[in-house]
Motif scaffolding. Sequence first.
Motif, PDB file in Angstrom:
ATOM      1  N   ASP A 228       0.767  -1.286  -0.221  1.00 28.01           N
ATOM      2  CA  ASP A 228       0.071  -0.021  -0.077  1.00 28.01           C
ATOM      3  C   ASP A 228       0.776   1.166   0.020  1.00 28.01           C
ATOM      4  O   ASP A 228       0.293   2.256   0.114  1.00 28.01           O
ATOM      5  CB  ASP A 228      -0.958   0.154   1.104  1.00 28.01           C
ATOM      6  CG  ASP A 228      -0.400   0.026   2.754  1.00 28.01           C
ATOM      7  OD1 ASP A 228       0.587  -0.957   2.586  1.00 28.01           O
ATOM      8  OD2 ASP A 228      -0.773   0.584   3.229  1.00 28.01           O
ATOM      9  N   HIS A 229       2.147   1.066  -0.201  1.00 25.29           N
ATOM     10  CA  HIS A 229       3.119   2.249  -0.256  1.00 25.29           C
ATOM     11  C   HIS A 229       3.840   2.226  -1.373  1.00 25.29           C
ATOM     12  O   HIS A 229       4.268   3.336  -1.710  1.00 25.29           O
ATOM     13  CB  HIS A 229       4.013   2.317   0.904  1.00 25.29           C
ATOM     14  CG  HIS A 229       3.279   2.386   2.407  1.00 25.29           C
ATOM     15  ND1 HIS A 229       3.079   3.705   2.935  1.00 25.29           N
ATOM     16  CD2 HIS A 229       2.530   1.582   2.898  1.00 25.29           C
ATOM     17  CE1 HIS A 229       2.245   3.252   4.142  1.00 25.29           C
ATOM     18  NE2 HIS A 229       1.795   1.758   3.982  1.00 25.29           N
TER      19      HIS A 229
ATOM     20  N   ASP B 162       3.704   4.436   8.300  1.00 24.09           N
ATOM     21  CA  ASP B 162       2.665   3.602   9.091  1.00 24.09           C
ATOM     22  C   ASP B 162       3.170   3.513  10.616  1.00 24.09           C
ATOM     23  O   ASP B 162       2.682   2.700  11.345  1.00 24.09           O
ATOM     24  CB  ASP B 162       3.174   2.181   8.600  1.00 24.09           C
ATOM     25  CG  ASP B 162       1.797   2.022   7.464  1.00 24.09           C
ATOM     26  OD1 ASP B 162       1.047   2.953   7.262  1.00 24.09           O
ATOM     27  OD2 ASP B 162       1.685   1.105   6.754  1.00 24.09           O
TER      28      ASP B 162
ATOM     29  N   ASP C 190      -0.577   9.094   6.962  1.00 26.09           N
ATOM     30  CA  ASP C 190      -0.520   8.491   5.460  1.00 26.09           C
ATOM     31  C   ASP C 190      -2.050   7.798   5.270  1.00 26.09           C
ATOM     32  O   ASP C 190      -2.313   7.685   4.006  1.00 26.09           O
ATOM     33  CB  ASP C 190       0.531   7.578   5.371  1.00 26.09           C
ATOM     34  CG  ASP C 190       0.489   6.197   6.149  1.00 26.09           C
ATOM     35  OD1 ASP C 190      -0.167   6.349   7.292  1.00 26.09           O
ATOM     36  OD2 ASP C 190       1.184   5.216   5.752  1.00 26.09           O
ATOM     37  N   HIS C 191      -2.693   7.347   6.049  1.00 23.28           N
ATOM     38  CA  HIS C 191      -4.060   6.582   6.002  1.00 23.28           C
ATOM     39  C   HIS C 191      -5.061   7.238   6.622  1.00 23.28           C
ATOM     40  O   HIS C 191      -6.200   6.375   6.699  1.00 23.28           O
ATOM     41  CB  HIS C 191      -3.870   4.973   6.520  1.00 23.28           C
ATOM     42  CG  HIS C 191      -2.716   4.164   5.486  1.00 23.28           C
ATOM     43  ND1 HIS C 191      -2.767   4.352   4.350  1.00 23.28           N
ATOM     44  CD2 HIS C 191      -1.813   3.317   6.182  1.00 23.28           C
ATOM     45  CE1 HIS C 191      -1.751   3.425   3.837  1.00 23.28           C
ATOM     46  NE2 HIS C 191      -1.227   2.842   5.046  1.00 23.28           N
TER      47      HIS C 191
HETATM   48 ZN   LIG Z   1       0.519   1.110   5.109  1.00 23.60          ZN
END
Ligand SMILES: [Zn+2]
Length: 291
Positions: free
Chosen positions: A111-112, A210, A254-255
């Motif tokens: 996911d990065h 993360d 980030d999320h």
């Molecule tokens: Zn992530």
Amino acid sequence: MKFGEFELSIVRECTFKLDGGAMFGVVPKTLWSKLSPADEQNRVEMHCNLLLIETPNAKVLVETGMGDRWTPKEAERYGLKSLTTPAKMLESVGVSNEEIDFVIISHLHFDHVGGATMLKDGKLTPTFPNAKYIVQKGEWEFAYKANARAKASYRFEDFEPLQESGVLQLVDGNYEVTPGVEVRVTGGHTSHHQVVYFESGSEKGVYFADIMPTKSHVSPPWVMGYDHYPLASCDMKNEWLTKASAENWLVVFDHELGTPWGRVRLVDGKKFEFEALPVETLEPKRKTAVV
Ligand SMILES: [Zn+2]
């Protein structure tokens, strides 16, 4: 958004979902579900928020999101909804892929780094052809020797083409990418996970990647079940939040599903609280003309 002499932009690459229990580790669902409600499959929804840092010297992109190389079945599993494609990744902020000088990847989970490469004429090629991709050497090596618990998060086709095409720059420890933008190794999530520290004029900021994916993770013990070294994550968060709150840094998640940047305050000497910046700060400085 102006940040000293820099211009900062958030690019929302996708929304996706992961198991809520895994996102909050040992925190009971009765607590985390009040902040991040779960769907019928116990998944919580998140964004992939990329950060574009434009300095007087260089354009730096932090992270690349999930990308578009997913089967319908995989997309279903992760509740993946792409908000852009790698080819048009920065269109919403009026920047072309060719203009990017550096891409910082916090760690090599899909996911990065999923958007770091894209299919072009049937071949996987770097999405940002003129950029150097900054990856920690230890993270790169670990990806190739990850054990059964860790390896499901690594897809070699996401990052092998970076090395093959000569755009990979492995760094060993803390490193200044360009004046005012540095990677700092935190460990915790993975052994060589790195965050991005940036400063310009009197402004300082950090992209936590993360180690602190959403505002719901601000409390140091609220670490992810995914973390390889959760106790280290807890200590690192405390250390970074102490500095960030004392000096009023910009913090970026980030999320985070809501506005992903803001400030943290230490309340009563023991509890960190996040306050998002106004949503208007997410408006791009220059939008591409609508044709
Ligand atoms: Zn992530």
